[in-house]
Design a protein around this motif. Structure first.
Motif, PDB file in Angstrom:
ATOM      1  N   LYS A 147       0.816  -1.217   0.000  1.00 25.51           N
ATOM      2  CA  LYS A 147       0.000   0.000   0.000  1.00 25.51           C
ATOM      3  C   LYS A 147       0.847   1.263   0.000  1.00 25.51           C
ATOM      4  O   LYS A 147       0.544   2.224  -0.728  1.00 25.51           O
ATOM      5  N   HIS A 148       1.900   1.278   0.813  1.00 27.67           N
ATOM      6  CA  HIS A 148       2.659   2.520   0.991  1.00 27.67           C
ATOM      7  C   HIS A 148       3.937   2.563   0.155  1.00 27.67           C
ATOM      8  O   HIS A 148       4.285   3.625  -0.378  1.00 27.67           O
ATOM      9  N   LEU A 149       4.655   1.469   0.026  1.00 29.88           N
ATOM     10  CA  LEU A 149       5.918   1.496  -0.698  1.00 29.88           C
ATOM     11  C   LEU A 149       5.754   1.346  -2.205  1.00 29.88           C
ATOM     12  O   LEU A 149       6.593   1.829  -2.970  1.00 29.88           O
ATOM     13  N   LEU A 150       4.693   0.701  -2.641  1.00 28.74           N
ATOM     14  CA  LEU A 150       4.528   0.440  -4.069  1.00 28.74           C
ATOM     15  C   LEU A 150       3.382   1.221  -4.694  1.00 28.74           C
ATOM     16  O   LEU A 150       3.525   1.804  -5.765  1.00 28.74           O
ATOM     17  N   PHE A 151       2.207   1.220  -4.043  1.00 28.70           N
ATOM     18  CA  PHE A 151       1.016   1.794  -4.666  1.00 28.70           C
ATOM     19  C   PHE A 151       0.830   3.284  -4.411  1.00 28.70           C
ATOM     20  O   PHE A 151      -0.021   3.908  -5.059  1.00 28.70           O
ATOM     21  N   ASN A 152       1.557   3.873  -3.495  1.00 34.94           N
ATOM     22  CA  ASN A 152       1.331   5.278  -3.172  1.00 34.94           C
ATOM     23  C   ASN A 152       1.561   6.153  -4.407  1.00 34.94           C
ATOM     24  O   ASN A 152       2.607   6.064  -5.058  1.00 34.94           O
ATOM     25  N   PRO A 153       0.583   7.003  -4.777  1.00 37.46           N
ATOM     26  CA  PRO A 153       0.732   7.788  -6.015  1.00 37.46           C
ATOM     27  C   PRO A 153       1.800   8.871  -5.947  1.00 37.46           C
ATOM     28  O   PRO A 153       2.247   9.371  -6.981  1.00 37.46           O
ATOM     29  N   GLU A 154       2.249   9.267  -4.751  1.00 39.36           N
ATOM     30  CA  GLU A 154       3.211  10.360  -4.624  1.00 39.36           C
ATOM     31  C   GLU A 154       4.649   9.858  -4.496  1.00 39.36           C
ATOM     32  O   GLU A 154       5.546  10.394  -5.132  1.00 39.36           O
ATOM     33  N   TYR A 155       4.875   8.860  -3.669  1.00 40.82           N
ATOM     34  CA  TYR A 155       6.247   8.392  -3.450  1.00 40.82           C
ATOM     35  C   TYR A 155       6.373   6.879  -3.643  1.00 40.82           C
ATOM     36  O   TYR A 155       7.390   6.293  -3.254  1.00 40.82           O
ATOM     37  N   GLY A 156       5.386   6.245  -4.245  1.00 38.70           N
ATOM     38  CA  GLY A 156       5.437   4.805  -4.428  1.00 38.70           C
ATOM     39  C   GLY A 156       6.456   4.388  -5.473  1.00 38.70           C
ATOM     40  O   GLY A 156       6.799   5.140  -6.396  1.00 38.70           O
ATOM     41  N   LEU A 157       6.947   3.169  -5.345  1.00 36.07           N
ATOM     42  CA  LEU A 157       7.982   2.675  -6.246  1.00 36.07           C
ATOM     43  C   LEU A 157       7.455   2.504  -7.670  1.00 36.07           C
ATOM     44  O   LEU A 157       8.179   2.774  -8.635  1.00 36.07           O
ATOM     45  N   LEU A 158       6.208   2.083  -7.842  1.00 32.42           N
ATOM     46  CA  LEU A 158       5.677   1.862  -9.185  1.00 32.42           C
ATOM     47  C   LEU A 158       5.618   3.161  -9.984  1.00 32.42           C
ATOM     48  O   LEU A 158       6.063   3.217 -11.140  1.00 32.42           O
ATOM     49  N   ASN A 159       5.097   4.210  -9.376  1.00 29.44           N
ATOM     50  CA  ASN A 159       5.048   5.492 -10.075  1.00 29.44           C
ATOM     51  C   ASN A 159       6.444   6.075 -10.266  1.00 29.44           C
ATOM     52  O   ASN A 159       6.717   6.768 -11.262  1.00 29.44           O
ATOM     53  N   GLY A 160       7.349   5.781  -9.318  1.00 33.30           N
ATOM     54  CA  GLY A 160       8.727   6.234  -9.501  1.00 33.30           C
ATOM     55  C   GLY A 160       9.390   5.561 -10.690  1.00 33.30           C
ATOM     56  O   GLY A 160      10.111   6.213 -11.469  1.00 33.30           O
ATOM     57  N   LEU A 161       9.147   4.267 -10.874  1.00 33.62           N
ATOM     58  CA  LEU A 161       9.694   3.571 -12.034  1.00 33.62           C
ATOM     59  C   LEU A 161       9.085   4.089 -13.332  1.00 33.62           C
ATOM     60  O   LEU A 161       9.782   4.236 -14.351  1.00 33.62           O
ATOM     61  N   LEU A 162       7.777   4.382 -13.318  1.00 43.75           N
ATOM     62  CA  LEU A 162       7.142   4.943 -14.515  1.00 43.75           C
ATOM     63  C   LEU A 162       7.736   6.305 -14.862  1.00 43.75           C
ATOM     64  O   LEU A 162       7.980   6.612 -16.042  1.00 43.75           O
ATOM     65  N   ALA A 163       7.954   7.141 -13.843  1.00 40.94           N
ATOM     66  CA  ALA A 163       8.539   8.465 -14.090  1.00 40.94           C
ATOM     67  C   ALA A 163       9.962   8.338 -14.630  1.00 40.94           C
ATOM     68  O   ALA A 163      10.353   9.065 -15.567  1.00 40.94           O
ATOM     69  N   ALA A 164      10.752   7.436 -14.073  1.00 45.99           N
ATOM     70  CA  ALA A 164      12.122   7.250 -14.566  1.00 45.99           C
ATOM     71  C   ALA A 164      12.121   6.721 -15.996  1.00 45.99           C
ATOM     72  O   ALA A 164      12.946   7.137 -16.829  1.00 45.99           O
ATOM     73  N   PHE A 165      11.187   5.830 -16.311  1.00 42.44           N
ATOM     74  CA  PHE A 165      11.077   5.306 -17.667  1.00 42.44           C
ATOM     75  C   PHE A 165      10.693   6.415 -18.648  1.00 42.44           C
ATOM     76  O   PHE A 165      11.214   6.505 -19.767  1.00 42.44           O
ATOM     77  N   GLY A 166       9.780   7.303 -18.219  1.00 41.24           N
ATOM     78  CA  GLY A 166       9.396   8.421 -19.081  1.00 41.24           C
ATOM     79  C   GLY A 166      10.529   9.401 -19.293  1.00 41.24           C
ATOM     80  O   GLY A 166      10.724   9.904 -20.413  1.00 41.24           O
ATOM     81  N   ASP A 167      11.275   9.683 -18.238  1.00 39.67           N
ATOM     82  CA  ASP A 167      12.426  10.576 -18.393  1.00 39.67           C
ATOM     83  C   ASP A 167      13.490   9.978 -19.312  1.00 39.67           C
ATOM     84  O   ASP A 167      14.167  10.699 -20.049  1.00 39.67           O
ATOM     85  N   LEU A 168      13.627   8.655 -19.282  1.00 36.56           N
ATOM     86  CA  LEU A 168      14.633   8.004 -20.109  1.00 36.56           C
ATOM     87  C   LEU A 168      14.308   8.129 -21.593  1.00 36.56           C
ATOM     88  O   LEU A 168      15.214   8.336 -22.429  1.00 36.56           O
ATOM     89  N   PHE A 169      13.027   8.044 -21.926  1.00 34.96           N
ATOM     90  CA  PHE A 169      12.625   8.086 -23.333  1.00 34.96           C
ATOM     91  C   PHE A 169      11.971   9.412 -23.729  1.00 34.96           C
ATOM     92  O   PHE A 169      11.419   9.529 -24.821  1.00 34.96           O
ATOM     93  N   GLY A 170      11.991  10.397 -22.846  1.00 38.36           N
ATOM     94  CA  GLY A 170      11.566  11.743 -23.193  1.00 38.36           C
ATOM     95  C   GLY A 170      10.069  11.954 -23.287  1.00 38.36           C
ATOM     96  O   GLY A 170       9.612  12.682 -24.175  1.00 38.36           O
ATOM     97  N   PHE A 171       9.278  11.368 -22.419  1.00 39.19           N
ATOM     98  CA  PHE A 171       7.835  11.644 -22.387  1.00 39.19           C
ATOM     99  C   PHE A 171       7.372  11.628 -20.930  1.00 39.19           C
ATOM    100  O   PHE A 171       8.063  11.124 -20.040  1.00 39.19           O
ATOM    101  N   THR A 172       6.216  12.243 -20.709  1.00 36.95           N
ATOM    102  CA  THR A 172       5.660  12.314 -19.359  1.00 36.95           C
ATOM    103  C   THR A 172       4.850  11.057 -19.079  1.00 36.95           C
ATOM    104  O   THR A 172       3.800  10.826 -19.696  1.00 36.95           O
ATOM    105  N   ALA A 173       5.337  10.240 -18.188  1.00 34.97           N
ATOM    106  CA  ALA A 173       4.667   8.978 -17.874  1.00 34.97           C
ATOM    107  C   ALA A 173       3.468   9.239 -16.974  1.00 34.97           C
ATOM    108  O   ALA A 173       3.471  10.161 -16.155  1.00 34.97           O
TER     109      ALA A 173
END
Length: 322
Positions: A147-173
């Motif tokens: 709930k807190h480490l993975l699913f949290n929309p602000e600091y969760g790991l899943l959204n962090g990985l999506l943001a890093a993936f978007g930054d890598l390929f130049g789009f807003t995830a």
């Protein structure tokens, strides 16, 4: 002088079956062997059977703690309420969907991991230990982690990985709110992560008990890996797959922790154990909650009966091989 010696006749020989038959133990010796087990049996009856008997009696009464003077005997009326309430029927469907999804996906992933860990490679023992770790976690702790480490929309790991993936390929995830947008999938993901190691252990034990002579003979005859898996490995693992599915179903049907911790039963994720909790602690309707609890127990006993049959058949097969 001739002396005659008289020989006493030999006693008649006993039949071989009578000679081989062990002496029957006395009643005192039988009770002496069983006496050490009596404390455990009494403890088991007091802890499990007496509460279930009390629940069964309460389920036959219209008993609401908010109205203590209106208590009345209703027979099977509470069971009709449980089966006729649309919310409770929805909880039954949610429980069935949650159980089927978690068990099937865990079996598929567990089979894949078992096939990988059945091969010899350096560090296999360490990898096996790390793979089993999720199953050893306390269910509430595992649900809080998701709930807190993975699913949290602000600091969760899943959204962090999506943001890093978007930054890598130049789009807003996208940054989804996983629990609000896909609540049942969020609960299922946490349970699948925790129950896949259990399925892997059972299937890995099945893989290590298969006769290697048949596999070697099939390779000599020209069979490839896929043919060996379909025609030899899967038929051998059938009983182990059934056992893992039945044992997993028994637990998931009664699971409460992830639903309560991740979604608090909201967003159409309330299963039968959570409905029992709501009726008992929030609505204070002891009769309806007890009736729902009895139905959960009966469903679990039905699944457990099939599980015991599968276990006994496994023991018979292992005994016939030895």
């Amino acid at each position: 002088m001739n002396t005659t010696t008289t020989r006493t006749p030999a006693p008649p020989a006993r039949p071989a079956a009578a000679a081989a038959r062990p002496p029957r133990p006395s009643r005192v010796s039988s009770w002496a062997r069983r006496a050490p087990l009596l404390p455990a049996l009494i403890f088991l009856v007091v802890v499990t059977q007496l509460p279930f008997a009390a629940t069964l009696v309460i389920s036959l009464w219209d008993w609401n703690a908010l109205y203590p003077d209106d208590r009345a005997f209703t027979g099977f009326g509470n069971y009709g309420t449980v089966l006729g309430d649309s919310d409770l029927r929805g909880a039954v469907l949610t429980t069935a969907l949650l159980t089927a999804t978690v068990v099937l996906v865990s079996l598929v992933l567990g089979l894949a991991l078992a096939l990988l860990l059945d091969r010899r490679f350096r560090g296999r023992g360490v990898v096996r230990t790390m793979t089993i770790t999720p199953f050893l976690l306390v269910p509430v702790a595992a649900a809080l982690m998701w709930k807190h480490l993975l699913f949290n929309p602000e600091y969760g790991l899943l959204n962090g990985l999506l943001a890093a993936f978007g930054d890598l390929f130049g789009f807003t995830a996208p940054q989804p709110d996983w629990i609000s947008e896909m609540p049942l999938i969020a609960v299922e993901a946490a349970l699948i992560w925790q129950w896949t190691p259990f399925m892997m252990l059972i299937l890995l034990a099945g893989l290590q008990s298969r006769p290697l002579e048949l596999t070697e003979a099939a390779r000599i005859d020209g069979a490839n890996n896929w043919q060996i898996f379909v025609h030899l490995t899967l038929p051998h693992l059938r009983r182990y797959i059934e056992l893992g599915g039945l044992l997993g179903s028994i637990y998931i049907v009664q699971h409460f922790d992830a639903v309560f911790t991740i979604t608090a039963g909201g967003l159409d994720t309330a299963n039968l154990p959570y409905v029992v909790y709501q009726e008992f602690y929030q609505a204070q309707d002891y009769g309806v909650a007890s009736a729902a609890g009895v139905l959960v127990v009966l469903g679990s006993l039905l699944i457990a009966t099939f599980a015991l049959r599968v276990v006994s058949s496994l023991f018979r097969e292992e005994g016939s091989r030895s």
